[in-house]
Design a protein around this motif. Structure first.
Motif, PDB file in Angstrom:
ATOM      1  N   ASN A  90      -2.835 -20.329  16.673  1.00  0.00           N
ATOM      2  CA  ASN A  90      -1.941 -19.224  17.056  1.00  0.00           C
ATOM      3  C   ASN A  90      -0.509 -19.388  16.573  1.00  0.00           C
ATOM      4  OD1 ASN A  90      -4.302 -19.148  18.610  1.00  0.00           O
ATOM      5  ND2 ASN A  90      -3.294 -17.934  20.183  1.00  0.00           N
TER       6      ASN A  90
ATOM      7  N   ALA B 105      -4.326 -10.747   4.237  1.00  0.00           N
ATOM      8  CA  ALA B 105      -4.583  -9.417   4.792  1.00  0.00           C
ATOM      9  C   ALA B 105      -5.670  -9.407   5.864  1.00  0.00           C
ATOM     10  CB  ALA B 105      -4.952  -8.440   3.673  1.00  0.00           C
TER      11      ALA B 105
ATOM     12  N   ARG C  33       0.837  -1.205   0.000  1.00  0.00           N
ATOM     13  CA  ARG C  33       0.000   0.000   0.000  1.00  0.00           C
ATOM     14  C   ARG C  33       0.864   1.244   0.000  1.00  0.00           C
ATOM     15  NH1 ARG C  33      -4.796  -0.200   4.175  1.00  0.00           N
ATOM     16  NH2 ARG C  33      -3.365  -1.027   5.752  1.00  0.00           N
TER      17      ARG C  33
ATOM     18  N   LYS D 225     -14.606 -13.765   8.440  1.00  0.00           N
ATOM     19  CA  LYS D 225     -13.794 -14.872   7.889  1.00  0.00           C
ATOM     20  C   LYS D 225     -14.690 -15.982   7.341  1.00  0.00           C
ATOM     21  CE  LYS D 225      -9.362 -13.794   9.299  1.00  0.00           C
ATOM     22  NZ  LYS D 225      -8.184 -13.621   8.411  1.00  0.00           N
TER      23      LYS D 225
ATOM     24  N   LYS E  96      -9.884  -1.779   0.095  1.00  0.00           N
ATOM     25  CA  LYS E  96     -11.041  -0.880   0.096  1.00  0.00           C
ATOM     26  C   LYS E  96     -11.254  -0.253  -1.285  1.00  0.00           C
ATOM     27  CE  LYS E  96      -9.504   1.868   3.389  1.00  0.00           C
ATOM     28  NZ  LYS E  96      -8.124   1.314   3.480  1.00  0.00           N
TER      29      LYS E  96
ATOM     30  N   TRP F 178       2.409 -15.174  19.501  1.00  0.00           N
ATOM     31  CA  TRP F 178       1.796 -15.375  20.818  1.00  0.00           C
ATOM     32  C   TRP F 178       2.816 -15.729  21.889  1.00  0.00           C
ATOM     33  CZ3 TRP F 178      -3.140 -14.212  22.106  1.00  0.00           C
ATOM     34  CH2 TRP F 178      -3.952 -13.807  21.037  1.00  0.00           C
TER      35      TRP F 178
HETATM   36  N1  LIG Z   1      -1.310 -14.005  14.278  1.00  0.00           N
HETATM   37  C1  LIG Z   1      -1.822 -15.210  14.515  1.00  0.00           C
HETATM   38  O1  LIG Z   1      -1.504 -15.924  15.490  1.00  0.00           O
HETATM   39  C2  LIG Z   1      -2.842 -15.764  13.517  1.00  0.00           C
HETATM   40  C3  LIG Z   1      -3.420 -17.019  13.777  1.00  0.00           C
HETATM   41  C4  LIG Z   1      -4.340 -17.517  12.848  1.00  0.00           C
HETATM   42  C5  LIG Z   1      -4.668 -16.796  11.707  1.00  0.00           C
HETATM   43  N2  LIG Z   1      -4.079 -15.576  11.511  1.00  0.00           N
HETATM   44  C6  LIG Z   1      -4.441 -14.854  10.260  1.00  0.00           C
HETATM   45  O2  LIG Z   1      -3.249 -14.769   9.489  1.00  0.00           O
HETATM   46  C7  LIG Z   1      -3.314 -13.619   8.628  1.00  0.00           C
HETATM   47  C8  LIG Z   1      -1.964 -12.936   8.587  1.00  0.00           C
HETATM   48  O3  LIG Z   1      -1.613 -12.517   9.828  1.00  0.00           O
HETATM   49  P1  LIG Z   1      -0.281 -11.590  10.010  1.00  0.00           P
HETATM   50  O4  LIG Z   1       0.176 -11.812  11.414  1.00  0.00           O
HETATM   51  O5  LIG Z   1       0.663 -11.750   8.898  1.00  0.00           O
HETATM   52  O6  LIG Z   1      -0.956 -10.125   9.916  1.00  0.00           O
HETATM   53  P2  LIG Z   1      -0.248  -8.684   9.854  1.00  0.00           P
HETATM   54  O7  LIG Z   1       1.221  -8.817  10.091  1.00  0.00           O
HETATM   55  O8  LIG Z   1      -1.051  -7.806  10.728  1.00  0.00           O
HETATM   56  O9  LIG Z   1      -0.428  -8.251   8.315  1.00  0.00           O
HETATM   57  C9  LIG Z   1      -1.654  -7.784   7.849  1.00  0.00           C
HETATM   58  C10 LIG Z   1      -1.507  -7.388   6.391  1.00  0.00           C
HETATM   59  O10 LIG Z   1      -2.776  -6.949   5.925  1.00  0.00           O
HETATM   60  C11 LIG Z   1      -2.568  -5.786   5.149  1.00  0.00           C
HETATM   61  N3  LIG Z   1      -3.739  -4.944   5.106  1.00  0.00           N
HETATM   62  C12 LIG Z   1      -4.450  -4.408   6.147  1.00  0.00           C
HETATM   63  N4  LIG Z   1      -5.451  -3.629   5.649  1.00  0.00           N
HETATM   64  C13 LIG Z   1      -5.357  -3.686   4.292  1.00  0.00           C
HETATM   65  C14 LIG Z   1      -6.074  -3.087   3.225  1.00  0.00           C
HETATM   66  N5  LIG Z   1      -7.080  -2.254   3.450  1.00  0.00           N
HETATM   67  N6  LIG Z   1      -5.701  -3.339   1.947  1.00  0.00           N
HETATM   68  C15 LIG Z   1      -4.647  -4.161   1.683  1.00  0.00           C
HETATM   69  N7  LIG Z   1      -3.897  -4.762   2.658  1.00  0.00           N
HETATM   70  C16 LIG Z   1      -4.254  -4.514   3.940  1.00  0.00           C
HETATM   71  C17 LIG Z   1      -1.412  -5.052   5.866  1.00  0.00           C
HETATM   72  O11 LIG Z   1      -0.865  -4.090   4.992  1.00  0.00           O
HETATM   73  P3  LIG Z   1      -0.130  -2.757   5.580  1.00  0.00           P
HETATM   74  O12 LIG Z   1       1.208  -3.223   6.003  1.00  0.00           O
HETATM   75  O13 LIG Z   1      -0.108  -1.860   4.400  1.00  0.00           O
HETATM   76  O14 LIG Z   1      -0.987  -2.238   6.705  1.00  0.00           O
HETATM   77  C18 LIG Z   1      -0.494  -6.255   6.140  1.00  0.00           C
HETATM   78  O15 LIG Z   1       0.242  -6.542   4.990  1.00  0.00           O
HETATM   79  C19 LIG Z   1      -4.506 -12.787   9.113  1.00  0.00           C
HETATM   80  O16 LIG Z   1      -5.564 -12.906   8.204  1.00  0.00           O
HETATM   81  C20 LIG Z   1      -4.887 -13.427  10.458  1.00  0.00           C
HETATM   82  O17 LIG Z   1      -6.293 -13.385  10.696  1.00  0.00           O
HETATM   83  C21 LIG Z   1      -3.172 -15.049  12.361  1.00  0.00           C
END
Ligand SMILES: NC(=O)c1ccc[n+]([C@@H]2O[C@H](COP(=O)([O-])OP(=O)(O)OC[C@H]3O[C@@H](n4cnc5c(N)ncnc54)[C@H](OP(=O)(O)O)[C@@H]3O)[C@@H](O)[C@H]2O)c1
Length: 323
Positions: free
Chosen positions: A166, A91, A48, A144, A72, A171
């Motif tokens: 997780n 995302a 972005r 989701k 968006k 975590w």
């Molecule tokens: N963390 C966990 O333990 C866990 C466990 C199970 C599932 N998950 C799932 O795994 C996925 C990835 O997690 P993560 O830890 O890698 O998340 P993250 O580091 O928070 O990364 C989120 C990404 O989404 C992008 N994003 C947010 N709003 C956006 C928009 N409007 N348009 C385009 N891109 C957008 C962000 O871009 P910017 O950098 O530009 O903001 C970033 O690249 C998520 O869907 C989460 O629900 C996570």
């Protein structure tokens, strides 16, 4: 650049159309881009406007094509889906947000618009990163599940839905108050419920492979690490490996339930619900998923040893004191 063998990804002969990664600047997305590039795949990474220079450089350094888009902005999604062989979407607005980003605009409407744009562009396959169902009703979970249903009902896309539990690196880290190396650990609930913490690197491997592995098409896979361990088990492992004495602070389930009840917006609600789900634990049987994509999963012990090594901690025997 000569590609290298990546477990689960067949060696590549001729470059295919690019794989589009939405969420490429995030923890998981960045790992997926690196893995695909290491395997010689061409990758289109959504970055972005305003993303950190460091993230840009990291993605450029591994040879990804950087493209501007926002979930968006439907036109931007149509543009980046054009001529893509597959889409991998990680995302979420749960952690990383800009103006106008919310569970509703990003995790629900944004992801649905991306599925639509992928269909219109004739993209072959869609990999969606979600999480396992829980019995708590909250907006992020509904978003989701809604995207999952939309994918399953698509007549134009093949899909894979990944539901990891997780992430170990999130975590079991100081980011969430889990710092056995620093000597203090926050646990949700009793700390005795077992969770199959999974390394983000293993989620990345399944995500990258799902973009082109027939066996993973049409599958919804719950993903977890090799060992279901309670947070107190994990503290024990750190101690065995030489971490110092550790104080443990508990966040009772009742406090998390009150937080959920008192949530004033979808994000507060999501945080409370996810912490409550963590307190209750989730052990995963990975045999079905590993039959489809064989490979070794990283253990929490390997994670702990690497962390201690990074900070130069030598093994010493200690008692743990619980508050
Ligand atoms: N963390 C966990 O333990 C866990 C466990 C199970 C599932 N998950 C799932 O795994 C996925 C990835 O997690 P993560 O830890 O890698 O998340 P993250 O580091 O928070 O990364 C989120 C990404 O989404 C992008 N994003 C947010 N709003 C956006 C928009 N409007 N348009 C385009 N891109 C957008 C962000 O871009 P910017 O950098 O530009 O903001 C970033 O690249 C998520 O869907 C989460 O629900 C996570």
């Amino acid at each position: 650049m000569r590609s290298q063998h990546v477990e689960g990804l067949p060696d590549m002969q001729t470059p295919k159309k690019p794989v589009l990664v939405v969420g490429a600047t995030g923890l998981l997305g960045c790992n997926i881009v690196r893995l695909l590039r290491d395997a010689g795949r061409s990758v289109r990474a959504v970055v972005r406007p305003g993303a950190s220079e460091e993230k840009r450089r990291e993605l450029e350094a591994c040879g990804a094509e950087l493209v501007p888009a926002d979930l968006k902005d439907v036109d931007s999604l149509r543009a980046v889906c054009r001529e893509a062989s597959a889409v991998i979407s990680t995302a979420s607005a749960t952690v990383s947000r800009r103006e106008g980003d919310s569970i509703e605009t990003v995790d629900r409407l944004g992801q649905l618009a991306l599925v639509e744009a992928a269909e219109e562009a004739g993209v072959g396959h869609f990999v969606f990163v979600s999480f396992p169902p829980s019995d708590i009703d909250y907006a992020l979970q509904r978003a989701k599940r809604g995207v999952e249903e939309r994918l399953r009902s698509s007549r134009r896309l093949t899909w894979t839905i990944l539901q990891p539990v997780n992430f170990t690196e999130v975590w079991l880290s100081p980011m969430l108050g889990f710092d056995p190396v620093g000597g203090s650990v926050r646990v949700f609930g009793t700390g005795r419920e077992r969770m199959s913490w999974i390394s983000v690197a293993d989620v990345a491997r399944f995500s990258a492979a799902a973009a082109e592995t027939e066996a993973l098409a049409g599958k919804t896979l719950v993903l977890g690490g090799p060992d279901p361990l309670s947070p107190l088990n994990v503290v024990e492992i750190f101690r065995e490996l030489g971490a110092p004495e550790c104080t443990i602070e508990h966040v009772p389930e009742s406090a998390l339930e009150a937080q959920l009840k008192g949530a004033t917006n979808e994000l507060e609600e999501a945080y409370a619900a996810i912490m409550l789900t963590t307190a209750r634990g989730h052990a995963v049987d990975m045999r079905p998923a590993l039959e489809l994509l064989p490979g070794k999963l990283r253990t929490v012990r390997e994670y702990a040893a690497a962390w201690l090594q990074r900070v130069g901690v030598r093994p010493q025997y200690h008692e743990t004191r619980e508050n």
